[in-house]
Design a protein around this motif. Structure first.
Motif, mmCIF file in Angstrom:
data_model
loop_
_atom_site.group_PDB
_atom_site.id
_atom_site.type_symbol
_atom_site.label_atom_id
_atom_site.label_comp_id
_atom_site.label_asym_id
_atom_site.label_seq_id
_atom_site.Cartn_x
_atom_site.Cartn_y
_atom_site.Cartn_z
ATOM 1 N N SER A 146 47.993 36.958 29.741
ATOM 2 C CA SER A 146 46.878 36.570 29.241
ATOM 3 C C SER A 146 46.378 35.182 29.881
ATOM 4 O O SER A 146 45.763 34.490 30.278
ATOM 5 N N VAL A 147 47.723 34.456 29.701
ATOM 6 C CA VAL A 147 47.601 32.812 30.074
ATOM 7 C C VAL A 147 47.422 32.644 31.513
ATOM 8 O O VAL A 147 46.842 32.025 32.228
ATOM 9 N N LEU A 148 47.918 33.657 32.450
ATOM 10 C CA LEU A 148 47.930 33.630 33.827
ATOM 11 C C LEU A 148 46.715 34.223 34.344
ATOM 12 O O LEU A 148 46.032 33.581 35.199
ATOM 13 N N ALA A 149 46.262 35.146 33.930
ATOM 14 C CA ALA A 149 44.983 35.602 34.159
ATOM 15 C C ALA A 149 43.891 34.593 33.616
ATOM 16 O O ALA A 149 42.691 34.431 34.560
ATOM 17 N N MET A 150 44.011 33.931 32.596
ATOM 18 C CA MET A 150 43.125 32.935 32.234
ATOM 19 C C MET A 150 43.061 31.898 33.222
ATOM 20 O O MET A 150 42.049 31.008 33.537
ATOM 21 N N ALA A 151 44.200 31.477 33.628
ATOM 22 C CA ALA A 151 44.267 30.380 34.456
ATOM 23 C C ALA A 151 43.504 30.666 35.874
ATOM 24 O O ALA A 151 42.822 29.869 36.390
ATOM 25 N N LEU A 152 43.991 32.095 36.361
ATOM 26 C CA LEU A 152 43.196 32.264 37.586
ATOM 27 C C LEU A 152 41.782 32.387 37.406
ATOM 28 O O LEU A 152 40.957 31.774 38.355
ATOM 29 N N GLY A 153 41.167 32.900 36.148
ATOM 30 C CA GLY A 153 39.683 32.952 36.044
ATOM 31 C C GLY A 153 39.350 31.419 36.056
ATOM 32 O O GLY A 153 38.168 31.303 36.444
ATOM 33 N N LEU A 154 39.976 30.840 35.292
ATOM 34 C CA LEU A 154 39.156 29.185 35.110
ATOM 35 C C LEU A 154 39.066 28.562 36.671
ATOM 36 O O LEU A 154 38.061 28.243 36.837
ATOM 37 N N VAL A 155 40.318 28.841 37.384
ATOM 38 C CA VAL A 155 40.233 28.063 38.700
ATOM 39 C C VAL A 155 39.235 28.611 39.709
ATOM 40 O O VAL A 155 38.358 28.069 40.168
ATOM 41 N N LEU A 156 39.298 30.085 39.697
ATOM 42 C CA LEU A 156 38.345 30.692 40.598
ATOM 43 C C LEU A 156 36.988 30.628 39.877
ATOM 44 O O LEU A 156 35.935 30.323 40.816
ATOM 45 N N GLY A 157 36.639 30.283 38.565
ATOM 46 C CA GLY A 157 35.303 30.255 38.150
ATOM 47 C C GLY A 157 34.691 28.833 38.558
ATOM 48 O O GLY A 157 33.707 29.024 38.492
ATOM 49 N N VAL A 158 35.563 27.961 38.643
ATOM 50 C CA VAL A 158 35.151 26.663 38.972
ATOM 51 C C VAL A 158 34.626 26.797 40.356
ATOM 52 O O VAL A 158 33.631 26.128 40.682
#
Length: 312
Positions: A79-91
């Motif tokens: 969950s932490v890794l997927a959220m970090a990936l989603g946050l960076v790519l989302g920006v």
């Protein structure tokens, strides 16, 4: 004497006090009926679960089982890794979508449209079977069979992270657009580049809008990660199912998994509450006291009532 007596004014008559108003409270019969119905439904549900063929006594001992703890750790980890990936790519996608370049903005719009329009489970299964499209991964410096590359962990990370990026891009875009355009114009007038303006001026102010829904997305990610069970990733539901297949305690293991999900979401809900307060300190509204502050205040009031008077 009679004329003098006639000139003496009569004593004033005391005013009659108004009749005391008797307030009759309005009777809310609907509230009593609704409360009785809710209690009756709860009693029926509790009776059904108490009479069910569920061995509740084994639930506490499985809460700290090594297999369950491993599953809870994998759930938190992915969950932490997927959220970090989603946050960076989302920006990145949010900046691309707001770009004046029609190519980048169109690609970003298509990305958001596709990943928000398809179920997460379908995306996970597509990544899990990507070897049917690309049998071999050849990057020039690295070549391997796609079946060896797409492990359950990588499948879960890409499926969850890329899907989350579509939602995070909209959250970030809304936060950026909430900052006044004059901030960007003033930064450009000072000679700041577009990237530096975004990092130093826009994003710090947009965090007040971005943080609350981001916390909600992470809490939702903790539960959505259970879909990684379909690609054989050893998260909490997968571990609980493995135990239930040998112990035949199916419902009991679901209770154990549910308790762990409640623990994780509760902890991160508390963290989200204090992070939101951290970014809301600059607002004009006064922040309400935290639960700990209210508790300390109530304890001080209770202590002042119980304090004995000093003898003079």
């Amino acid at each position: 004497m009679s004329e003098t007596a006639d000139k003496i004014p009569a004593p004033p008559v005391p005013p009659v006090p108004p009749e005391q108003i008797k307030a009759i409270p309005v009777r809310h019969y609907g509230r009593w009926v609704a409360g009785a119905l809710v209690i009756a439904v709860l009693v029926l549900i509790g009776t059904a679960f108490s009479n069910a063929k569920i061995n509740y006594s084994i639930i506490p001992q499985y809460l700290t089982d090594g297999t369950i703890l491993s599953g809870a750790w994998h759930t938190l980890y992915i969950s932490v890794l997927a959220m970090a990936l989603g946050l960076v790519l989302g920006v990145v996608i949010a900046v691309m979508r707001m770009s004046s370049n029609p190519v980048t903005s169109t690609v970003a719009w298509f990305y958001v449209w596709f990943f928000r329009g398809t179920p997460v489970l379908v995306q996970l299964l597509l990544w899990y079977n990507i070897s049917l499209v690309f049998p071999v991964l050849n990057l020039g410096f690295y070549k391997n069979e796609m079946n060896q590359v797409m492990t359950p962990f990588l499948t879960a990370l890409l499926g969850l992270g890329l899907n989350e990026a579509a939602y995070m891009s909209e959250i970030v875009r809304a936060g950026i657009q909430s900052v006044d355009l004059g901030q960007t114009e003033a930064s450009h007038a000072l000679g700041m580049t577009q990237g530096k303006t975004l990092r130093r001026v826009i994003l710090p102010q947009a965090m007040r809008v971005i943080v609350p829904p981001t916390g909600n997305e992470f809490i939702n990610m903790l539960k959505t990660s259970s879909l990684a069970y379909a690609v054989q990733f050893n998260e909490l539901i997968k571990r609980a199912t493995d135990i239930s297949s040998t112990s035949l305690a199916v419902v009991e293991m679901y209770f154990v998994a549910s308790i762990w999900y409640l623990i994780l979401t509760t902890v991160f809900s508390i963290v989200q509450y204090y992070v939101e307060r951290r970014y809301a300190r600059g607002s004009s509204r006064s922040l309400p006291p935290t639960p700990l502050q209210r508790l300390r205040k109530n304890l001080r009031l209770f202590g002042s009532f119980r304090r004995p008077e000093v003898a003079r």
